[in-house]
Design an enzyme around this catalytic site. Structure first.
Site, PDB file in Angstrom:
ATOM      1  N   HIS A   1      12.716  14.751  -8.701  1.00 15.30           N
ATOM      2  CA  HIS A   1      11.321  15.064  -9.024  1.00 15.30           C
ATOM      3  C   HIS A   1      11.248  15.740 -10.390  1.00 15.30           C
ATOM      4  CE1 HIS A   1      11.004  14.642  -4.570  1.00 15.30           C
ATOM      5  NE2 HIS A   1       9.874  14.039  -4.921  1.00 15.30           N
TER       6      HIS A   1
ATOM      7  N   HIS B   1      10.907  10.869 -13.367  1.00 13.38           N
ATOM      8  CA  HIS B   1      10.225  10.226 -12.239  1.00 13.38           C
ATOM      9  C   HIS B   1       8.756  10.001 -12.569  1.00 13.38           C
ATOM     10  CE1 HIS B   1       8.715   9.445  -8.210  1.00 13.38           C
ATOM     11  NE2 HIS B   1       7.977  10.545  -8.252  1.00 13.38           N
TER      12      HIS B   1
ATOM     13  N   ASP C   1       4.635   5.479  -6.401  1.00  8.22           N
ATOM     14  CA  ASP C   1       5.408   6.706  -6.209  1.00  8.22           C
ATOM     15  C   ASP C   1       6.722   6.451  -5.475  1.00  8.22           C
ATOM     16  OD1 ASP C   1       5.954   9.420  -6.333  1.00  8.22           O
ATOM     17  OD2 ASP C   1       4.771   9.907  -4.551  1.00  8.22           O
TER      18      ASP C   1
END
Length: 466
Positions: free
Chosen positions: A213, A217, A364
């Site tokens: 994260h 990303h 995502d």
């Protein structure tokens, strides 16, 4: 009440005010070394960091000016090298494409037939010649996505195999600037390149250097959104505010992520868990950081050309998009979207919002769209975060998260399970509305088959990235 109305009512309850509220005061989550040895920064701390980074932003501006010519050359190379993808559009031609709640009342079927740019009667409309040039640039890029075996260079935002792993922070910021430019937002909203650069620089500094994260990303997710809109020809259908909203939300959706999940925050009774009443803890935190940046001087400069109504719609969409990335609510959103596919209308603002939500939620978790070697790197990165969290759960006598335990995880089986349960159904639903996404579905299936026949320790994990 119709399913789509239920979900939009639920989303709109987050805040009735058209503008974002002031940032929560001091949301610092500070655990000592015996507990976590990991801080979740408060919005105030993030703001202080932002101020410290302003000088860096000025340096980045100078570097960006030197790189502009290179960007233009690379864009031309991208256009020349792109492979045309046949667009199959399931949506009936007699569907009116477009009145969104941004006051864009001039969208119609002519949007797809004539490929008009979606300027929507802005007061400071570009000259006709400039508009035509912008349309030609957009059309040359639409439905031209590089093949699966292309090499990734610094500006290869058109590649399905885009990889942020070998890129520096400056390279990633440059990729972000190019996505804004190739999306047509410079001319449609009169955005300045310097304001975008400053915004991306402060956003990059607000991400932690986590294994998964991270800003890497964020840019990977944003580039996936760019590919989806390109492949489905939605750059010519969505309003400029819709495009700006989903790009900003994509870049900001994991701001200041602590690499520890919502469940961990709740079990640890962290400050942000208490602040947000154990509901979408990290997503609310990411949103708070995002709104703080957008309310700052840098954010105001970025949005300075938007009207009051456009800002209202922009903030509303950014909120619902970032909050929707909570995987705890995945199946709720998926069902709501499936329920509207057969009656989908571009004239229905709730339908359009839900489509954008599904785009971001799917992007995502889309590492399986990449080549196997790239998705494999993302797998190991996410597993590293998961295993670290499991170690902390044991250290603090917290309930253990099953799919994060080092001793129990079988990576290729975990991956296959996640693809079958979350990723593949999401893209299949999108394909039902937008048939041109068939190639993406096939790529996911191909990678699933690789995992099904692979017992190695490498795996692309996609378990709930919250």
């Amino acid at each position: 009440m119709a399913p789509q109305q239920n979900i939009m009512k639920q989303l709109q309850q987050m805040q009735s005010s058209p503008y974002p509220s002031s940032s929560p005061s001091s949301t610092t989550v500070s655990q000592n070394n015996d507990n976590l040895n990991h801080n979740v920064h408060s919005l105030n701390n993030s703001s202080n960091n932002n101020n410290n980074n302003n000088n860096n932003n000025n340096n980045n501006n100078n570097n960006n000016n030197n790189n502009n010519n290179n960007n233009n050359n690379n864009n031309n190379n991208n256009n020349n090298n792109n492979n045309s993808i046949n667009e199959k559009n399931k949506i009936n031609d007699n569907n009116n494409r477009g009145n969104s709640d941004d006051g864009n009342n001039n969208n119609s079927n002519n949007n797809s037939n004539n490929n008009n740019s979606n300027n929507n009667n802005r007061d400071d409309e570009e000259e006709e010649g400039d508009d035509e040039d912008n349309n030609n640039n957009n059309n040359s890029n639409n439905n031209k996505i590089r093949g699966y075996n292309d090499n990734n260079d610094i500006n290869d935002i058109f590649s399905i195999n885009f990889s942020s792993w070998s890129k520096s922070k400056d390279n990633l910021i440059e990729n972000g600037v190019l996505i804004f430019e190739e999306s047509g937002l410079y001319k449609e909203l009169n955005l300045s390149k310097s304001s975008i650069l400053n915004f991306l620089s402060i956003v990059a500094s607000s991400y932690r250097n986590n294994p998964f994260h991270s800003f890497n990303h964020a840019i990977a997710v944003t580039q996936t959104i760019f590919l989806i809109l390109l492949k489905t020809n939605l750059f010519n259908i969505l309003s400029p505010i819709e495009k700006l909203s989903i790009i900003i939300a994509s870049i900001c959706h994991d701001l200041d992520h602590p690499a520890l999940s919502n469940r961990f925050q709740i079990n640890m009774k962290s400050s942000i868990a208490v602040l947000y009443n154990n509901k979408s803890v990290l997503e609310n935190h990411h949103l708070s950081i995002c709104l703080g940046i957008l309310e700052s001087k840098i954010g105001n400069e970025l949005l300075s050309t938007l009207t009051v109504e456009e800002k209202k719609q922009f903030f509303r969409r950014v909120k619902i998009l970032i909050l929707a990335t909570d995987m705890e609510n995945h199946f709720t959103y998926k069902k709501q979207f499936d329920d509207i596919i057969s009656t989908f209308s571009w004239d229905n603002s709730e339908h359009r919002d839900l489509l954008l939500i599904m785009f971001l939620k799917s992007a995502d978790i889309s590492n399986e769209l990449r080549s196997f070697d790239i998705s494999n790197k993302w797998a190991n990165a996410l597993m590293e975060e998961f295993f670290n969290q499991s170690d902390l759960e044991k250290l603090n006598n917290l309930p253990l998260t099953p799919f994060m335990e080092r001793e129990k995880v079988v990576l290729h089986l975990t991956q296959v399970s996640f693809i079958e349960k979350f990723l593949l159904p999401s893209y299949q639903s999108l394909q039902n509305l937008l048939p041109s996404l068939e190639d993406f579905v096939q790529r996911i299936i191909e990678n699933k088959e690789i995992w099904s026949n692979n017992g190695s320790s490498s795996s692309t994990t996609s378990s709930s990235p919250n």
